[in-house]
Scaffold this active site. Sequence first.
Site, short mmCIF file in Angstrom:
data_model
loop_
_atom_site.label_atom_id
_atom_site.label_comp_id
_atom_site.label_asym_id
_atom_site.label_seq_id
_atom_site.Cartn_x
_atom_site.Cartn_y
_atom_site.Cartn_z
N SER A 156 -47.33 -11.90 -16.12
CA SER A 156 -47.74 -12.22 -17.49
C SER A 156 -46.84 -11.65 -18.56
O SER A 156 -46.84 -12.15 -19.69
CB SER A 156 -49.17 -11.72 -17.72
OG SER A 156 -49.25 -10.31 -17.61
N HIS A 184 -52.46 -16.30 -14.45
CA HIS A 184 -51.53 -16.95 -15.38
C HIS A 184 -50.84 -18.14 -14.72
O HIS A 184 -49.68 -18.44 -15.00
CB HIS A 184 -50.50 -15.94 -15.89
CG HIS A 184 -51.09 -14.94 -16.83
ND1 HIS A 184 -51.26 -15.18 -18.17
CD2 HIS A 184 -51.60 -13.70 -16.61
CE1 HIS A 184 -51.81 -14.13 -18.75
NE2 HIS A 184 -52.03 -13.22 -17.83
N LYS A 215 -58.86 -17.87 -19.15
CA LYS A 215 -57.58 -18.28 -19.75
C LYS A 215 -57.54 -19.81 -19.84
O LYS A 215 -58.09 -20.38 -20.77
CB LYS A 215 -56.42 -17.69 -18.95
CG LYS A 215 -56.37 -16.17 -19.05
CD LYS A 215 -55.23 -15.56 -18.29
CE LYS A 215 -55.05 -14.08 -18.60
NZ LYS A 215 -56.21 -13.23 -18.28
#
Length: 369
Positions: A156, A184, A215
């Site tokens: 990340s 991610h 996310k």
Amino acid sequence: MWAGSVRAALSRVPGGCRAHSALAQLRGILEEELEGIRGAGTWKSERVITSRQGPRIHVDGVSGGILNFCANNYLGLSSHPEVIQAGLQALEEFGAGLSSVRFICGTQSIHKDLEAKIARFHQREDAILYPSCFDANAGLFEKHRLRLVATDGAFSMDGDIAPLQEICRLASRYGALVFVDECHATGFLGATGRGTDELLGVMDQVTIINSTLGKALGGASGGYTTGPGPLVSLLRQRARPYLFSNSLPPAVVGCASKALDLLMESNAIVQSMAAKTQRFRRKMEAAGFTVSGADHPICPVMLGDARLASRMADDMLKRGIFVIGFSYPVVPKGKARIRVQISAVHSKEDIDRCVEAFVEVGRLHGALP
């Protein structure tokens, strides 16, 4: 002898005074530590957003709309109308929360439906929900009976991708399992957004995946483990973060479930984000900036100096661009950067305006010639 003297001295001090002395000592230690953070230029201030999350937001104390380039809102689903409606529907039908952990009276049909949907999405046997992916990781690593190679799928802070093909070959050679944290990557890496294992063609070689709902998949909260059925069954029996944490709220479950539906219906949103990522990286590098990583929507603009990163981020906000400077201890000393994150809902004009602001601010602070 020394310990006895201390005890004797403390015995002559009233209890309230001893407590006050300890509190004063604590305050002194904390203030010294805080002043050290300020002096190093690594103080992290929290900007207050007064609107919903999205490519354009409102920030307390800043007039007008702001372009947001620092959220993990990769697919732009945090404020998608269908995702919001699904959350409202779940809230109305299933309530605000369960007031219970899962194994007592905290499992609703929507929890089981989302776990099954996650397993189908990742093409695994089963899945288990947690309050966060941090908890999912803690639950998994409580048992260590077999060799397990663990890695992030995408890192990340640097925007680079793990060499999963090499890792899988190495694991096979030594009889190890492969575990990947895909926080991610889930939702936007790979042809259909399944993640780095899909991107690199090793879905059949990665045994366990942990990821987040906070996310790309709606942006609320929650995490999960997906993998072999017996593993998931054992986690339900033994994983303490699962056993001792309240169930995910129904609204969060509803939002995440709809986000997965939208993703599995079409990969158009994934392709859109990839094109916009390439546009930003290409234009920034042409302007003279160094952007770490490759082909990931995390685009770290490398600056080196912590104060420079912080001051440039502040000046970007004055130009209507919300980005954050990252410095030690979040990243190594001397590797400060402004981490830009591209979203599928950014327009080409948004991206071009962000690059223009970087050029202006970079020249102002001597980061560009």
